[in-house]
Design a protein around this motif. Structure first.
Motif, mmCIF file in Angstrom:
data_model
loop_
_atom_site.group_PDB
_atom_site.id
_atom_site.type_symbol
_atom_site.label_atom_id
_atom_site.label_comp_id
_atom_site.label_asym_id
_atom_site.label_seq_id
_atom_site.Cartn_x
_atom_site.Cartn_y
_atom_site.Cartn_z
ATOM 1 N N TYR A 113 21.759 -29.817 -4.960
ATOM 2 C CA TYR A 113 22.074 -30.384 -3.644
ATOM 3 C C TYR A 113 23.388 -31.160 -3.675
ATOM 4 O O TYR A 113 23.730 -31.771 -4.675
ATOM 5 C CB TYR A 113 20.955 -31.332 -3.198
ATOM 6 C CG TYR A 113 19.631 -30.658 -3.049
ATOM 7 C CD1 TYR A 113 19.273 -30.021 -1.868
ATOM 8 C CD2 TYR A 113 18.726 -30.656 -4.109
ATOM 9 C CE1 TYR A 113 18.047 -29.399 -1.737
ATOM 10 C CE2 TYR A 113 17.492 -30.044 -3.986
ATOM 11 C CZ TYR A 113 17.162 -29.409 -2.798
ATOM 12 O OH TYR A 113 15.944 -28.793 -2.670
ATOM 13 N N LYS A 114 24.072 -31.160 -2.525
ATOM 14 C CA LYS A 114 25.312 -31.922 -2.372
ATOM 15 C C LYS A 114 25.313 -32.552 -0.990
ATOM 16 O O LYS A 114 24.846 -31.935 -0.025
ATOM 17 C CB LYS A 114 26.537 -31.017 -2.451
ATOM 18 C CG LYS A 114 26.784 -30.368 -3.770
ATOM 19 C CD LYS A 114 28.073 -29.588 -3.711
ATOM 20 C CE LYS A 114 27.942 -28.276 -4.426
ATOM 21 N NZ LYS A 114 29.135 -27.470 -4.349
ATOM 22 N N ALA A 115 25.859 -33.747 -0.894
ATOM 23 C CA ALA A 115 25.958 -34.418 0.396
ATOM 24 C C ALA A 115 27.167 -35.344 0.397
ATOM 25 O O ALA A 115 27.673 -35.722 -0.660
ATOM 26 C CB ALA A 115 24.689 -35.210 0.685
ATOM 27 N N THR A 116 27.601 -35.690 1.599
ATOM 28 C CA THR A 116 28.686 -36.637 1.791
ATOM 29 C C THR A 116 28.158 -37.769 2.654
ATOM 30 O O THR A 116 27.498 -37.523 3.669
ATOM 31 C CB THR A 116 29.884 -35.949 2.482
ATOM 32 O OG1 THR A 116 30.272 -34.809 1.711
ATOM 33 C CG2 THR A 116 31.065 -36.891 2.592
ATOM 34 N N VAL A 117 28.442 -39.015 2.232
ATOM 35 C CA VAL A 117 27.928 -40.198 2.924
ATOM 36 C C VAL A 117 29.084 -41.072 3.388
ATOM 37 O O VAL A 117 30.007 -41.361 2.618
ATOM 38 C CB VAL A 117 26.978 -41.002 1.998
ATOM 39 C CG1 VAL A 117 26.538 -42.301 2.653
ATOM 40 C CG2 VAL A 117 25.772 -40.156 1.615
ATOM 41 N N ASP A 118 29.020 -41.498 4.639
ATOM 42 C CA ASP A 118 30.010 -42.405 5.222
ATOM 43 C C ASP A 118 29.776 -43.802 4.639
ATOM 44 O O ASP A 118 28.657 -44.323 4.692
ATOM 45 C CB ASP A 118 29.830 -42.418 6.741
ATOM 46 C CG ASP A 118 30.895 -43.222 7.465
ATOM 47 O OD1 ASP A 118 31.139 -44.392 7.077
ATOM 48 O OD2 ASP A 118 31.466 -42.688 8.427
ATOM 49 N N ILE A 119 30.815 -44.410 4.098
ATOM 50 C CA ILE A 119 30.681 -45.736 3.483
ATOM 51 C C ILE A 119 30.428 -46.808 4.541
ATOM 52 O O ILE A 119 29.606 -47.696 4.349
ATOM 53 C CB ILE A 119 31.932 -46.097 2.648
ATOM 54 C CG1 ILE A 119 32.070 -45.136 1.469
ATOM 55 C CG2 ILE A 119 31.860 -47.553 2.164
ATOM 56 C CD1 ILE A 119 33.387 -45.259 0.725
ATOM 57 N N ARG A 120 31.103 -46.726 5.656
ATOM 58 C CA ARG A 120 30.995 -47.785 6.665
ATOM 59 C C ARG A 120 29.634 -47.824 7.354
ATOM 60 O O ARG A 120 29.133 -48.884 7.683
ATOM 61 C CB ARG A 120 32.104 -47.635 7.704
ATOM 62 C CG ARG A 120 33.465 -47.933 7.115
ATOM 63 C CD ARG A 120 34.534 -47.912 8.167
ATOM 64 N NE ARG A 120 35.814 -48.227 7.561
ATOM 65 C CZ ARG A 120 36.956 -47.738 7.964
ATOM 66 N NH1 ARG A 120 36.999 -46.902 8.981
ATOM 67 N NH2 ARG A 120 38.073 -48.071 7.361
ATOM 68 N N THR A 121 29.055 -46.650 7.605
ATOM 69 C CA THR A 121 27.777 -46.601 8.324
ATOM 70 C C THR A 121 26.585 -46.337 7.411
ATOM 71 O O THR A 121 25.435 -46.469 7.842
ATOM 72 C CB THR A 121 27.799 -45.502 9.403
ATOM 73 O OG1 THR A 121 27.959 -44.229 8.761
ATOM 74 C CG2 THR A 121 28.913 -45.738 10.410
ATOM 75 N N CYS A 122 26.866 -45.934 6.167
ATOM 76 C CA CYS A 122 25.812 -45.553 5.211
ATOM 77 C C CYS A 122 24.917 -44.467 5.805
ATOM 78 O O CYS A 122 23.690 -44.516 5.692
ATOM 79 C CB CYS A 122 24.999 -46.762 4.764
ATOM 80 S SG CYS A 122 25.979 -47.950 3.834
ATOM 81 N N GLU A 123 25.549 -43.483 6.436
ATOM 82 C CA GLU A 123 24.841 -42.360 7.028
ATOM 83 C C GLU A 123 25.338 -41.058 6.426
ATOM 84 O O GLU A 123 26.507 -40.948 6.022
ATOM 85 C CB GLU A 123 25.045 -42.320 8.539
ATOM 86 C CG GLU A 123 24.425 -43.489 9.268
ATOM 87 C CD GLU A 123 24.689 -43.469 10.762
ATOM 88 O OE1 GLU A 123 25.541 -42.680 11.227
ATOM 89 O OE2 GLU A 123 24.046 -44.262 11.467
ATOM 90 N N LEU A 124 24.470 -40.069 6.412
ATOM 91 C CA LEU A 124 24.801 -38.743 5.922
ATOM 92 C C LEU A 124 25.812 -38.105 6.857
ATOM 93 O O LEU A 124 25.596 -38.039 8.071
ATOM 94 C CB LEU A 124 23.523 -37.896 5.851
ATOM 95 C CG LEU A 124 23.657 -36.487 5.307
ATOM 96 C CD1 LEU A 124 24.027 -36.517 3.835
ATOM 97 C CD2 LEU A 124 22.352 -35.734 5.519
ATOM 98 N N LEU A 125 26.940 -37.642 6.316
ATOM 99 C CA LEU A 125 27.958 -36.954 7.111
ATOM 100 C C LEU A 125 27.742 -35.448 7.093
ATOM 101 O O LEU A 125 27.886 -34.784 8.111
ATOM 102 C CB LEU A 125 29.366 -37.258 6.578
ATOM 103 C CG LEU A 125 29.916 -38.649 6.828
ATOM 104 C CD1 LEU A 125 31.231 -38.832 6.092
ATOM 105 C CD2 LEU A 125 30.106 -38.887 8.316
ATOM 106 N N GLU A 126 27.458 -34.935 5.902
ATOM 107 C CA GLU A 126 27.222 -33.492 5.775
ATOM 108 C C GLU A 126 26.464 -33.205 4.495
ATOM 109 O O GLU A 126 26.360 -34.055 3.620
ATOM 110 C CB GLU A 126 28.533 -32.712 5.817
ATOM 111 C CG GLU A 126 29.492 -33.033 4.695
ATOM 112 C CD GLU A 126 30.807 -32.278 4.817
ATOM 113 O OE1 GLU A 126 31.173 -31.616 3.832
ATOM 114 O OE2 GLU A 126 31.451 -32.359 5.865
ATOM 115 N N GLY A 127 25.940 -31.998 4.422
ATOM 116 C CA GLY A 127 25.177 -31.590 3.257
ATOM 117 C C GLY A 127 23.724 -31.997 3.393
ATOM 118 O O GLY A 127 23.278 -32.421 4.466
ATOM 119 N N ASN A 128 22.986 -31.868 2.303
ATOM 120 C CA ASN A 128 21.587 -32.279 2.317
ATOM 121 C C ASN A 128 21.119 -32.644 0.925
ATOM 122 O O ASN A 128 21.685 -32.213 -0.073
ATOM 123 C CB ASN A 128 20.703 -31.188 2.934
ATOM 124 C CG ASN A 128 20.712 -29.910 2.132
ATOM 125 O OD1 ASN A 128 21.468 -29.748 1.192
ATOM 126 N ND2 ASN A 128 19.856 -28.989 2.498
#
Length: 88
Positions: A33-48
């Motif tokens: 699995y791979k994912a990208t996380v936004d640092i400012r919001t701590c939310e998943l941007l893409e991937g799973n």
């Protein structure tokens, strides 16, 4: 891409490349699995990621948000990011 933290089989990396696209983010790897996380919001941007590993990665990000932003600033200036303490 430097590894900045590893915990419970989860690998956190940040591209070491000036001009990396916004928003500030980091990459999470777990098994296939791979994912990208936004640092400012701590939310998943893409991937799973599996639900448990996603929760762990997001909890870690919230705890280390300031350090992650400092690392983002470093990589944007072409400098190597610091290691960040793993989730325990």
């Amino acid at each position: 891409m430097p590894t900045i933290s590893v915990f419970y089989g989860i690998i956190i990396r940040m591209y070491f490349a000036p001009g990396e696209h916004p928003p500030p983010h980091f990459h999470v790897y777990y098994a296939e699995y791979k994912a990208t996380v936004d640092i400012r919001t701590c939310e998943l941007l893409e991937g799973n990621l599996p639900r448990k590993q996603l929760k762990l990665a997001l909890a870690w990000a919230e705890l280390h948000q300031e350090e992650l932003m400092q690392d983002w600033d470093l990589v944007m200036n072409g400098e190597e990011p610091f290691k960040i303490q793993p989730l325990q």
